[in-house]
Scaffold this active site. Structure first.
Site, PDB file in Angstrom:
ATOM      1  N   THR A  61      12.551   4.618   2.297  1.00  0.00           N
ATOM      2  CA  THR A  61      12.603   4.215   3.694  1.00  0.00           C
ATOM      3  C   THR A  61      11.186   4.169   4.271  1.00  0.00           C
ATOM      4  OG1 THR A  61      13.705   4.601   5.798  1.00  0.00           O
ATOM      5  CG2 THR A  61      13.256   6.563   4.514  1.00  0.00           C
ATOM      6  N   LYS A  65       8.807   0.871   1.959  1.00  0.00           N
ATOM      7  CA  LYS A  65       9.655  -0.179   1.365  1.00  0.00           C
ATOM      8  C   LYS A  65       8.840  -1.270   0.695  1.00  0.00           C
ATOM      9  CE  LYS A  65      13.599   0.622   4.309  1.00  0.00           C
ATOM     10  NZ  LYS A  65      14.655   0.131   5.149  1.00  0.00           N
ATOM     11  N   ASN A  86      14.616  -0.927  -0.955  1.00  0.00           N
ATOM     12  CA  ASN A  86      15.144   0.320  -0.389  1.00  0.00           C
ATOM     13  C   ASN A  86      15.959   1.139  -1.393  1.00  0.00           C
ATOM     14  OD1 ASN A  86      17.569  -1.175  -0.411  1.00  0.00           O
ATOM     15  ND2 ASN A  86      18.335  -0.003   1.346  1.00  0.00           N
ATOM     16  N   ASP A 101      19.467  -3.474   2.293  1.00  0.00           N
ATOM     17  CA  ASP A 101      19.429  -3.604   3.763  1.00  0.00           C
ATOM     18  C   ASP A 101      19.976  -4.959   4.207  1.00  0.00           C
ATOM     19  OD1 ASP A 101      18.270  -1.112   4.330  1.00  0.00           O
ATOM     20  OD2 ASP A 101      16.246  -1.878   4.010  1.00  0.00           O
ATOM     21  N   GLY A 125       9.787  -6.365  17.149  1.00  0.00           N
ATOM     22  CA  GLY A 125       9.284  -5.475  16.105  1.00  0.00           C
ATOM     23  C   GLY A 125       8.999  -6.235  14.831  1.00  0.00           C
ATOM     24  N   ARG A 150       4.315  -5.716  19.198  1.00  0.00           N
ATOM     25  CA  ARG A 150       3.154  -5.209  19.958  1.00  0.00           C
ATOM     26  C   ARG A 150       1.842  -5.584  19.264  1.00  0.00           C
ATOM     27  NH1 ARG A 150       2.776   1.183  20.288  1.00  0.00           N
ATOM     28  NH2 ARG A 150       2.767   0.825  18.050  1.00  0.00           N
ATOM     29  N   VAL A 209      18.517  -1.455  15.896  1.00  0.00           N
ATOM     30  CA  VAL A 209      18.501  -1.034  14.490  1.00  0.00           C
ATOM     31  C   VAL A 209      18.515   0.492  14.363  1.00  0.00           C
ATOM     32  CG1 VAL A 209      17.154  -1.117  12.345  1.00  0.00           C
ATOM     33  CG2 VAL A 209      17.440  -3.172  13.707  1.00  0.00           C
TER      34      VAL A 209
HETATM   35  P1  ATR Z   1       6.123   0.375  10.060  1.00  0.00           P
HETATM   36  O1  ATR Z   1       5.428  -0.426  11.134  1.00  0.00           O
HETATM   37  O2  ATR Z   1       5.240   1.425   9.430  1.00  0.00           O
HETATM   38  O3  ATR Z   1       6.881  -0.424   9.071  1.00  0.00           O
HETATM   39  P2  ATR Z   1       8.546   0.883  11.442  1.00  0.00           P
HETATM   40  O4  ATR Z   1       9.109   2.150  12.026  1.00  0.00           O
HETATM   41  O5  ATR Z   1       9.342   0.130  10.464  1.00  0.00           O
HETATM   42  O6  ATR Z   1       7.151   1.285  10.829  1.00  0.00           O
HETATM   43  O7  ATR Z   1       8.145  -0.113  12.602  1.00  0.00           O
HETATM   44  C1  ATR Z   1       7.866   0.327  13.846  1.00  0.00           C
HETATM   45  C2  ATR Z   1       7.946  -0.878  14.781  1.00  0.00           C
HETATM   46  O8  ATR Z   1       8.059  -0.388  16.120  1.00  0.00           O
HETATM   47  C3  ATR Z   1       6.687  -1.725  14.741  1.00  0.00           C
HETATM   48  O9  ATR Z   1       7.056  -3.067  14.974  1.00  0.00           O
HETATM   49  C4  ATR Z   1       5.882  -1.147  15.897  1.00  0.00           C
HETATM   50  O10 ATR Z   1       4.966  -2.011  16.466  1.00  0.00           O
HETATM   51  P3  ATR Z   1       3.447  -2.043  15.928  1.00  0.00           P
HETATM   52  O11 ATR Z   1       3.463  -2.949  14.745  1.00  0.00           O
HETATM   53  O12 ATR Z   1       2.667  -2.593  17.067  1.00  0.00           O
HETATM   54  O13 ATR Z   1       3.068  -0.636  15.594  1.00  0.00           O
HETATM   55  C5  ATR Z   1       6.984  -0.880  16.888  1.00  0.00           C
HETATM   56  N1  ATR Z   1       6.638   0.123  17.897  1.00  0.00           N
HETATM   57  C6  ATR Z   1       6.584   1.460  17.744  1.00  0.00           C
HETATM   58  N2  ATR Z   1       6.274   2.067  18.904  1.00  0.00           N
HETATM   59  C7  ATR Z   1       6.088   1.089  19.826  1.00  0.00           C
HETATM   60  C8  ATR Z   1       5.758   1.045  21.206  1.00  0.00           C
HETATM   61  N3  ATR Z   1       5.522   2.167  21.908  1.00  0.00           N
HETATM   62  N4  ATR Z   1       5.687  -0.150  21.820  1.00  0.00           N
HETATM   63  C9  ATR Z   1       5.919  -1.296  21.133  1.00  0.00           C
HETATM   64  N5  ATR Z   1       6.250  -1.333  19.826  1.00  0.00           N
HETATM   65  C10 ATR Z   1       6.341  -0.171  19.178  1.00  0.00           C
END
Ligand code: ATR
Length: 264
Positions: A61, A65, A86, A101, A125, A150, A209
């Site tokens: 996870t 992944k 996964n 997934d 995201g 973001r 999700v």
């Molecule tokens: P990873 O990015 O390591 O794969 P994830 O948990 O699968 O981890 O993804 C987290 C998602 O939530 C990302 O799209 C992240 O945006 P960033 O790419 O800008 O980090 C988004 N995310 C987490 N916290 C956030 C916040 N406070 N505002 C906007 N987006 C957020």
């Protein structure tokens, strides 16, 4: 005794051990399923343990992944096309990277009897699970996928995998039928969406999700009358069912009993 693990970081919240051990007991299998908080340096040793028969399977996870792929011998078609694994199984000492997934997401939509064909989808995201969601949406013949993240660069990177995505600036709101929250906003108290959900019309499908119970502007907007709201709990159940099937060749039951067991 066969040994399985879910690896990730953070991993505390994972319901996978509870679910898999429940099914292991129900099916009277000689197996055990645990969880391990994992760092990138651990991936080599964990996959070597699989090759040496010290472990029999892994669920992978966030955030591994994609990072696990260099350690895998053979990728399934789903895993290859999403660059996301996964579930790892072992065949004659070869590590097989699977992606359950995609089926998990697809089955959760079918379970709701929501007709997703030709619908316009907006994804928030760009994290680990998003390629699987996009892949499943395309298989279900949606008409259009908008995506906003973001960190814009991560959204652009996804466009290399799926070139017909429309990337929007964070905070922009397109016209859509279904909106998917694939961010981790809501897990930390101070996180917020930069979106005014009051501007979203009614009759929309809000898909979150995240599967832990949480209250955000997103779940609130989804809960308004005429909207549909679904969280990631069923997706979690269905992806786990597929993983269990890969390892044990048994399709375990999803019913009220197991759902109640997980929720207590
Ligand atoms: P990873 O990015 O390591 O794969 P994830 O948990 O699968 O981890 O993804 C987290 C998602 O939530 C990302 O799209 C992240 O945006 P960033 O790419 O800008 O980090 C988004 N995310 C987490 N916290 C956030 C916040 N406070 N505002 C906007 N987006 C957020």
């Amino acid at each position: 005794m066969k040994k399985f693990l879910v690896i990730g970081n953070p991993i505390d919240h994972s319901l996978s051990p509870k679910l898999h051990n429940y099914w292991i007991n129900k099916n009277k299998l000689k197996a055990v399923y645990g969880k391990l908080e994992t760092f990138e340096n651990d991936l080599f040793e964990l996959t070597r343990n699989l090759k040496e028969g010290k472990l029999d399977g892994l669920n992978v996870t966030v955030p591994f992944k994609n990072k696990i792929i260099p350690h895998i011998d053979i990728l399934s078609g789903h895993a290859l096309r999403t660059k996301s694994v996964n579930t790892i199984s072992v065949d004659n000492g070869n590590l097989i990277g699977n992606n359950t997934d995609i089926d998990g997401f697809e089955l959760s939509i079918k379970n709701l009897n929501y007709d997703i064909q030709k619908k316009s989808i907006f994804i928030l995201g760009a994290g680990g699970v998003v390629p699987s969601i996009i892949y499943a949406l395309k298989r279900m013949n949606v008409s259009k996928i908008f995506l906003s993240n973001r960190t814009h660069a991560k959204a652009i990177k996804l466009k290399q995998l799926f070139n017909d995505l429309t990337i929007l600036e964070w905070g922009k709101l397109p016209n859509f039928d279904m909106i998917i929250n694939a961010t981790s906003i809501g897990l930390n108290k101070d996180d917020e969406f930069k979106i005014d959900f009051k501007k979203v019309g009614s009759d929309k499908f809000f898909y979150d999700v995240i599967y832990e119970p949480h209250q955000t502007e997103f779940s609130e907007a989804g809960g308004k009358s005429k909207n549909i709201y679904e969280n990631g709990f069923n997706m979690f159940l269905f992806q786990a069912q597929k993983a269990f099937n890969i390892w044990h060749n048994i399709e375990p039951e999803i019913n009220e009993e197991v759902v109640n067991f997980l929720k207590t």
